[in-house]
Each structure stands twice: as C-alpha cells, then as structure tokens.
Design a protein around this motif. Sequence first.
Motif, PDB file in Angstrom:
ATOM      1  N   ILE A  22       0.832  -1.201   0.000  1.00  0.00           N
ATOM      2  CA  ILE A  22       0.000   0.000   0.000  1.00  0.00           C
ATOM      3  C   ILE A  22       0.867   1.251   0.000  1.00  0.00           C
ATOM      4  CG2 ILE A  22      -1.686   1.321   1.349  1.00  0.00           C
ATOM      5  CD1 ILE A  22      -2.803  -1.366   2.326  1.00  0.00           C
ATOM      6  N   ILE A  23       0.533   2.201  -0.883  1.00  0.00           N
ATOM      7  CA  ILE A  23       1.304   3.447  -0.998  1.00  0.00           C
ATOM      8  C   ILE A  23       0.365   4.646  -0.928  1.00  0.00           C
ATOM      9  CG2 ILE A  23       3.116   2.341  -2.362  1.00  0.00           C
ATOM     10  CD1 ILE A  23       1.885   3.690  -4.861  1.00  0.00           C
ATOM     11  N   ASP A  24       0.948   5.856  -0.963  1.00  0.00           N
ATOM     12  CA  ASP A  24       0.219   7.129  -1.032  1.00  0.00           C
ATOM     13  C   ASP A  24      -0.695   7.336   0.179  1.00  0.00           C
ATOM     14  OD1 ASP A  24       1.460   7.647  -3.412  1.00  0.00           O
ATOM     15  OD2 ASP A  24      -0.220   7.026  -4.665  1.00  0.00           O
ATOM     16  N   LEU A  25      -0.125   7.907   1.247  1.00  0.00           N
ATOM     17  CA  LEU A  25      -0.869   8.055   2.495  1.00  0.00           C
ATOM     18  C   LEU A  25      -0.955   9.481   3.050  1.00  0.00           C
ATOM     19  CD1 LEU A  25       0.650   4.805   3.776  1.00  0.00           C
ATOM     20  CD2 LEU A  25      -1.785   5.247   4.113  1.00  0.00           C
ATOM     21  N   PRO A  26      -0.760  10.542   2.252  1.00  0.00           N
ATOM     22  CA  PRO A  26      -0.849  11.882   2.857  1.00  0.00           C
ATOM     23  C   PRO A  26      -2.256  12.236   3.309  1.00  0.00           C
ATOM     24  CG  PRO A  26      -0.695  12.064   0.490  1.00  0.00           C
ATOM     25  CD  PRO A  26      -0.417  10.624   0.825  1.00  0.00           C
ATOM     26  N   GLN A  27      -3.271  11.532   2.791  1.00  0.00           N
ATOM     27  CA  GLN A  27      -4.648  11.800   3.177  1.00  0.00           C
ATOM     28  C   GLN A  27      -5.137  10.830   4.249  1.00  0.00           C
ATOM     29  OE1 GLN A  27      -3.843  10.449   0.033  1.00  0.00           O
ATOM     30  NE2 GLN A  27      -4.266   8.503   1.044  1.00  0.00           N
ATOM     31  N   ALA A  28      -4.206  10.112   4.894  1.00  0.00           N
ATOM     32  CA  ALA A  28      -4.580   9.126   5.914  1.00  0.00           C
ATOM     33  C   ALA A  28      -5.459   9.755   6.991  1.00  0.00           C
ATOM     34  CB  ALA A  28      -3.327   8.534   6.554  1.00  0.00           C
ATOM     35  N   VAL A  29      -6.496   9.016   7.386  1.00  0.00           N
ATOM     36  CA  VAL A  29      -7.489   9.510   8.339  1.00  0.00           C
ATOM     37  C   VAL A  29      -7.281   8.861   9.702  1.00  0.00           C
ATOM     38  CG1 VAL A  29      -9.974   9.551   8.855  1.00  0.00           C
ATOM     39  CG2 VAL A  29      -9.169   9.908   6.503  1.00  0.00           C
ATOM     40  N   ASN A  30      -7.373   9.678  10.761  1.00  0.00           N
ATOM     41  CA  ASN A  30      -7.308   9.165  12.125  1.00  0.00           C
ATOM     42  C   ASN A  30      -8.684   8.627  12.497  1.00  0.00           C
ATOM     43  OD1 ASN A  30      -7.399   8.968  15.013  1.00  0.00           O
ATOM     44  ND2 ASN A  30      -5.573  10.265  15.107  1.00  0.00           N
ATOM     45  N   ALA A  31      -8.771   7.331  12.696  1.00  0.00           N
ATOM     46  CA  ALA A  31     -10.069   6.691  12.928  1.00  0.00           C
ATOM     47  C   ALA A  31     -10.766   7.206  14.178  1.00  0.00           C
ATOM     48  CB  ALA A  31      -9.884   5.180  13.025  1.00  0.00           C
ATOM     49  N   ALA A  32      -9.996   7.603  15.181  1.00  0.00           N
ATOM     50  CA  ALA A  32     -10.590   7.997  16.455  1.00  0.00           C
ATOM     51  C   ALA A  32     -11.095   9.429  16.470  1.00  0.00           C
ATOM     52  CB  ALA A  32      -9.577   7.808  17.581  1.00  0.00           C
ATOM     53  N   SER A  33     -10.575  10.294  15.584  1.00  0.00           N
ATOM     54  CA  SER A  33     -10.923  11.710  15.671  1.00  0.00           C
ATOM     55  C   SER A  33     -11.669  12.257  14.467  1.00  0.00           C
ATOM     56  CB  SER A  33      -9.651  12.546  15.887  1.00  0.00           C
ATOM     57  OG  SER A  33      -8.744  12.349  14.819  1.00  0.00           O
ATOM     58  N   SER A  34     -11.956  11.413  13.483  1.00  0.00           N
ATOM     59  CA  SER A  34     -12.679  11.876  12.296  1.00  0.00           C
ATOM     60  C   SER A  34     -14.131  11.406  12.347  1.00  0.00           C
ATOM     61  CB  SER A  34     -12.017  11.349  11.018  1.00  0.00           C
ATOM     62  OG  SER A  34     -12.812  11.649   9.891  1.00  0.00           O
ATOM     63  N   SER A  35     -15.044  12.338  12.142  1.00  0.00           N
ATOM     64  CA  SER A  35     -16.465  11.986  12.166  1.00  0.00           C
ATOM     65  C   SER A  35     -16.883  11.203  10.925  1.00  0.00           C
ATOM     66  CB  SER A  35     -17.312  13.259  12.272  1.00  0.00           C
ATOM     67  OG  SER A  35     -17.130  14.071  11.120  1.00  0.00           O
ATOM     68  N   VAL A  36     -16.034  11.199   9.893  1.00  0.00           N
ATOM     69  CA  VAL A  36     -16.362  10.457   8.669  1.00  0.00           C
ATOM     70  C   VAL A  36     -15.464   9.237   8.502  1.00  0.00           C
ATOM     71  CG1 VAL A  36     -17.356  12.434   7.475  1.00  0.00           C
ATOM     72  CG2 VAL A  36     -14.888  11.999   7.302  1.00  0.00           C
ATOM     73  N   ALA A  37     -14.846   8.802   9.586  1.00  0.00           N
ATOM     74  CA  ALA A  37     -13.924   7.666   9.513  1.00  0.00           C
ATOM     75  C   ALA A  37     -14.606   6.415   8.951  1.00  0.00           C
ATOM     76  CB  ALA A  37     -13.345   7.379  10.901  1.00  0.00           C
ATOM     77  N   SER A  38     -15.817   6.144   9.417  1.00  0.00           N
ATOM     78  CA  SER A  38     -16.508   4.935   8.942  1.00  0.00           C
ATOM     79  C   SER A  38     -16.775   5.013   7.450  1.00  0.00           C
ATOM     80  CB  SER A  38     -17.826   4.741   9.699  1.00  0.00           C
ATOM     81  OG  SER A  38     -18.709   5.825   9.474  1.00  0.00           O
ATOM     82  N   THR A  39     -17.148   6.202   6.970  1.00  0.00           N
ATOM     83  CA  THR A  39     -17.404   6.386   5.533  1.00  0.00           C
ATOM     84  C   THR A  39     -16.137   6.151   4.726  1.00  0.00           C
ATOM     85  OG1 THR A  39     -19.145   7.996   6.015  1.00  0.00           O
ATOM     86  CG2 THR A  39     -18.221   8.022   3.797  1.00  0.00           C
ATOM     87  N   MET A  40     -15.017   6.700   5.202  1.00  0.00           N
ATOM     88  CA  MET A  40     -13.741   6.536   4.506  1.00  0.00           C
ATOM     89  C   MET A  40     -13.327   5.070   4.473  1.00  0.00           C
ATOM     90  SD  MET A  40     -12.767   9.495   3.462  1.00  0.00           S
ATOM     91  CE  MET A  40     -12.877  11.255   3.777  1.00  0.00           C
ATOM     92  N   LEU A  41     -13.455   4.398   5.606  1.00  0.00           N
ATOM     93  CA  LEU A  41     -13.080   2.986   5.694  1.00  0.00           C
ATOM     94  C   LEU A  41     -13.924   2.154   4.740  1.00  0.00           C
ATOM     95  CD1 LEU A  41     -13.800   0.032   7.163  1.00  0.00           C
ATOM     96  CD2 LEU A  41     -11.419   0.774   7.040  1.00  0.00           C
ATOM     97  N   GLU A  42     -15.230   2.353   4.765  1.00  0.00           N
ATOM     98  CA  GLU A  42     -16.113   1.564   3.908  1.00  0.00           C
ATOM     99  C   GLU A  42     -15.871   1.868   2.429  1.00  0.00           C
ATOM    100  OE1 GLU A  42     -20.231   1.454   5.134  1.00  0.00           O
ATOM    101  OE2 GLU A  42     -19.643   1.604   7.248  1.00  0.00           O
ATOM    102  N   ARG A  43     -15.554   3.118   2.111  1.00  0.00           N
ATOM    103  CA  ARG A  43     -15.257   3.458   0.721  1.00  0.00           C
ATOM    104  C   ARG A  43     -13.980   2.763   0.252  1.00  0.00           C
ATOM    105  NH1 ARG A  43     -14.338   9.624  -0.931  1.00  0.00           N
ATOM    106  NH2 ARG A  43     -12.320   9.202   0.054  1.00  0.00           N
ATOM    107  N   ASP A  44     -12.946   2.764   1.094  1.00  0.00           N
ATOM    108  CA  ASP A  44     -11.705   2.064   0.746  1.00  0.00           C
ATOM    109  C   ASP A  44     -11.968   0.593   0.437  1.00  0.00           C
ATOM    110  OD1 ASP A  44     -10.179   4.330   1.062  1.00  0.00           O
ATOM    111  OD2 ASP A  44      -9.236   3.717   2.944  1.00  0.00           O
ATOM    112  N   VAL A  45     -12.709  -0.065   1.332  1.00  0.00           N
ATOM    113  CA  VAL A  45     -12.962  -1.496   1.174  1.00  0.00           C
ATOM    114  C   VAL A  45     -13.874  -1.762  -0.023  1.00  0.00           C
ATOM    115  CG1 VAL A  45     -13.932  -3.544   2.283  1.00  0.00           C
ATOM    116  CG2 VAL A  45     -12.560  -1.936   3.616  1.00  0.00           C
ATOM    117  N   THR A  46     -14.839  -0.887  -0.246  1.00  0.00           N
ATOM    118  CA  THR A  46     -15.720  -1.034  -1.404  1.00  0.00           C
ATOM    119  C   THR A  46     -14.941  -0.887  -2.706  1.00  0.00           C
ATOM    120  OG1 THR A  46     -17.659  -0.236  -0.194  1.00  0.00           O
ATOM    121  CG2 THR A  46     -17.744  -0.092  -2.588  1.00  0.00           C
ATOM    122  N   ASN A  47     -13.985   0.036  -2.739  1.00  0.00           N
ATOM    123  CA  ASN A  47     -13.135   0.180  -3.929  1.00  0.00           C
ATOM    124  C   ASN A  47     -12.427  -1.131  -4.255  1.00  0.00           C
ATOM    125  OD1 ASN A  47     -13.801   2.870  -4.282  1.00  0.00           O
ATOM    126  ND2 ASN A  47     -11.961   3.662  -3.279  1.00  0.00           N
TER     127      ASN A  47
END
Length: 275
Positions: free
Chosen positions: A183-208
Amino acid sequence: MKTPKRIQPLVEEGLIDEVLRQLMSGKEATMYVVRCGDEIRCAKVYKEVTQRSFHQAVAYQEGRRVKNSRQARAMEKGTRYGRKMAEEVWQSAEVDALYRLASAGVRVPTPYICFEGVLLMELVTDADGNVAPRLNDVELNRDRALAFHAMLLQQVVLMLCVGVIHGDLSEYNILVDAQGPVIIDLPQAVNAASSSVASTMLERDVTNLSHFFSNFVPELVNSQYGEEIWNLYQAGLLTPDSPLNGRVAAPTEPVDIHAVIHEIELARQEEDQRI
C-alpha cells in the motif's frame, strides 16, 4: 539526469548521491528513482498546493492538529504562515502514517526521512528487481484475485487496529512486489478515532477493493466487508486475526440523521474548496 531543484538540498546534505530518473508524476507528487550510496531508493517530491489536483479536503483535515496554538490560529485564518504550516501537516501525515504502519506490520514502503518537502523511502520492486507495477496493471485470475483481496483486507484491518484509515485506497495506489500487494500514497490518511467520517472513509476504501476484484470474482461486488470491519472496530472487538465473512445483519436501530447531515455538510465544504 539533472537534479531537480527540490531535491538539491538532499544532495547537498549527502542524503542522495544521484537522481537516476523520474518515475512518475501524480496528483500530489512527482516520484524519482535515486541512488543513496549503494542503495536505490525512491524520492517523493510533494507538489505545491496550487499545483495539486488532490486538495486538502475538509474530510481529510478533520482531526489533524498542531500543538502550537499560534500555528493552529494561522492555519485557521489561512495566512501565508498558516498555509505553510498546513503544508507541513499534510506532508508529515504520510511520514507519520508510514512509520506507524510499518511498525504494525502493514506492507508499506519503508520510510527513511522527509526533508524540505521530499520524502525519501524504499523503492518497491518486483521479483526481477524492476519497479513494482500498480495493481491495476497486474494480470489476475480468480484465484490470484481472491488471494490479493484477502491480503489487502488483512492490511486494512491491521491499519485500523492502530487507528489509521488510508482514505483513498484503490487499485491505483497499491503496488505488487514478489510477496504481494504493498500500500502506498498516504498523505490523506485519516485518524479513525478523531474523524467523524472515519466509517465512511473505511467503507469506501474497502468497497473500492471489492469493486475492482469483482471483475475477477463477481460475488465480491455485494460483499459488506467494510461495514463488518467497522462494526467490529466500534465494538472494540477488532483484532488482526478477526475472522471476516463479508456479511452484516440488517440494522434494527433508527438512522442517525444528525450524522448524515454532518457528512453532507462536509461534502458541501469540500466542493466549495474546489470552486
């Protein structure tokens, strides 16, 4: 080749001996193959914010903080100094994520140093020593697709176990070396504990991932691995060895309307930034 201006300070500091060639130019950075003593490595030169097509969207900035209150105020006001600080936070997010994930056993390039807006890291290569191809350029069949999908789900789980979500994961920012996906390219990495859209980001990654691999394994298109992983994480039950089956029971609780409205507002603010 001629040493790019942004890399020259690393040459002067003795961190890079020679720039061999440009590898690629993407939406956020230009990559170069460089020689450091006897080692061949990769130098990622971040583009200026005005040259990037991938903007520092609200959803990705949420949860990122600086300890210095003066810097925080400047970033909020958008002053010249604040923009400089925002750039440093943007760049350091990838460096921090790489070190954190590498320590957790996630397959990412080994980082060495970030200096003057240039990230020096491992050059990922294939079995023949050539630059590793992106996942979308690799020939796959059903069995290999299933194996890679399982490996990448495991990487996503490992990342979430240390509180990191990629945020832009797809077949275009995954390399394949002799052992499998990296896995590469991580400047947009999201902190799961402090982002209100963490679940959306995680599910989008896995759906991709599911959508890409469904070209070879059609049944993956209807899988629910992202939601399953997030539910385990929220319940405090997610471990690196958590068994997954890609199925989630239908919800019985009412929809959180306030959370939906918040996500819509973040999307609106992100769109405003693009205009």
